[in-house]
Design a protein around this motif. Sequence first.
Motif, PDB file in Angstrom:
ATOM      1  N   ARG A 126       0.831  -1.191   0.000  1.00  0.00           N
ATOM      2  CA  ARG A 126       0.000   0.000   0.000  1.00  0.00           C
ATOM      3  C   ARG A 126       0.868   1.245   0.000  1.00  0.00           C
ATOM      4  O   ARG A 126       2.044   1.213   0.318  1.00  0.00           O
ATOM      5  N   GLU A 133     -10.494  -0.761   0.643  1.00  0.00           N
ATOM      6  CA  GLU A 133     -11.609  -0.696  -0.284  1.00  0.00           C
ATOM      7  C   GLU A 133     -12.011  -2.127  -0.641  1.00  0.00           C
ATOM      8  O   GLU A 133     -11.256  -2.847  -1.264  1.00  0.00           O
ATOM      9  N   THR A 180      -6.211  -0.492  -4.065  1.00  0.00           N
ATOM     10  CA  THR A 180      -6.560   0.583  -4.998  1.00  0.00           C
ATOM     11  C   THR A 180      -6.116   0.230  -6.409  1.00  0.00           C
ATOM     12  O   THR A 180      -5.018  -0.294  -6.613  1.00  0.00           O
ATOM     13  N   TRP A 181      -6.979   0.527  -7.399  1.00  0.00           N
ATOM     14  CA  TRP A 181      -6.721   0.210  -8.794  1.00  0.00           C
ATOM     15  C   TRP A 181      -6.320   1.466  -9.558  1.00  0.00           C
ATOM     16  O   TRP A 181      -6.896   2.539  -9.360  1.00  0.00           O
ATOM     17  N   TYR A 182      -5.332   1.316 -10.458  1.00  0.00           N
ATOM     18  CA  TYR A 182      -4.839   2.425 -11.262  1.00  0.00           C
ATOM     19  C   TYR A 182      -4.854   2.055 -12.745  1.00  0.00           C
ATOM     20  O   TYR A 182      -4.618   0.906 -13.111  1.00  0.00           O
ATOM     21  N   ARG A 195      -6.277   7.055 -10.808  1.00  0.00           N
ATOM     22  CA  ARG A 195      -6.961   6.174  -9.863  1.00  0.00           C
ATOM     23  C   ARG A 195      -8.330   5.849 -10.428  1.00  0.00           C
ATOM     24  O   ARG A 195      -9.131   6.736 -10.717  1.00  0.00           O
ATOM     25  N   ASP A 197     -10.956   4.585  -9.029  1.00  0.00           N
ATOM     26  CA  ASP A 197     -12.109   4.964  -8.215  1.00  0.00           C
ATOM     27  C   ASP A 197     -12.448   6.446  -8.352  1.00  0.00           C
ATOM     28  O   ASP A 197     -13.484   6.891  -7.836  1.00  0.00           O
TER      29      ASP A 197
END
Length: 315
Positions: A126, A133, A180-182, A195, A197
């Motif tokens: 992270r 999330e 988290t997705w990028y 990002r 989201d």
Amino acid sequence: MRTDRLVAALLLLQRRGQVTAAEVARELEISERTARRDLDALAMAGVPVYSTQGRGGGWRLVGGARTDLSGLTASEARALFLVAGPASAATPTVKAALRKLVHALPEPFRVQAEAAASSVVMDPRRWGSSRVEHRPPRFLDELQDAVIRGVQVRLGYVDSKGAETERTVHPLGIVAKGPTWYLVTDTDAGRRTFRIDRVSSVEPTDDPVHRPEDFDLAESWREIADEVDRRRTPLEIRAVCVPHGIGLLRIAFGGRLEVGGPTPDGRVEVAIRGQDEHMIAGELAGLVEWIEVTGPPEVRNHLASIGNALIERYG
């Protein structure tokens, strides 16, 4: 691995129409004896496979069947390689099996399966936040599809300050960084990361992605992550550490630690990145048994202040 081999042999038969045991052995990196045993096993399991003897003989599917006997649809093949392809966190055994399977897939499936295999990188570490999330972001599926199909998208995006913009981007790959997705893209302004989201809309176009010939998603993400880490921890301290303390420093600082060469007195040079003088001094204060900070002076002064405060309170 037996199941992997049987499926791979079946798809190989489907693709080529006829194979010999030697060809199966060469493709799957097994012995000819094992290949013959696997082909016999397919026939005994009820797969419509038969063998012919003599010159030009081999193993065939009954009626020259060309259907997808694996039971995979195009979208299922993409999903399989998306989650377990060479760029994912799959085990080396699974990666090797899938690399072999992609050569045996029907032609319409093969290109998108190969694209899916290199479209996602999993980075479990992270960046700072402890927030978790649990749900995938809203537009993840649409963006994965755009990456795999190689089409540009018009992207609506809300930045960290709440400002919303729209731009056309060339999707190159997707990365899961912790929870988290990028989205990694090329834009008119150069390589950019978003990002997912914070994406507010996705509209695929019919225009193809301009993908650099030498682009590698994993390598590109390493460069991006290193740059973000440098921005988050702009201060670098220099120190020397006793050799048996290096392992402890690796645990404490992870990727923020760089290990250098030995010093004349037998210690090891190290560099550690931190956010500011106060925070890095606090992290280092409990490591004085193993490490000596040589610079910058501000960090040494903060360490001295911490030492004096400790003596005053506990001495």
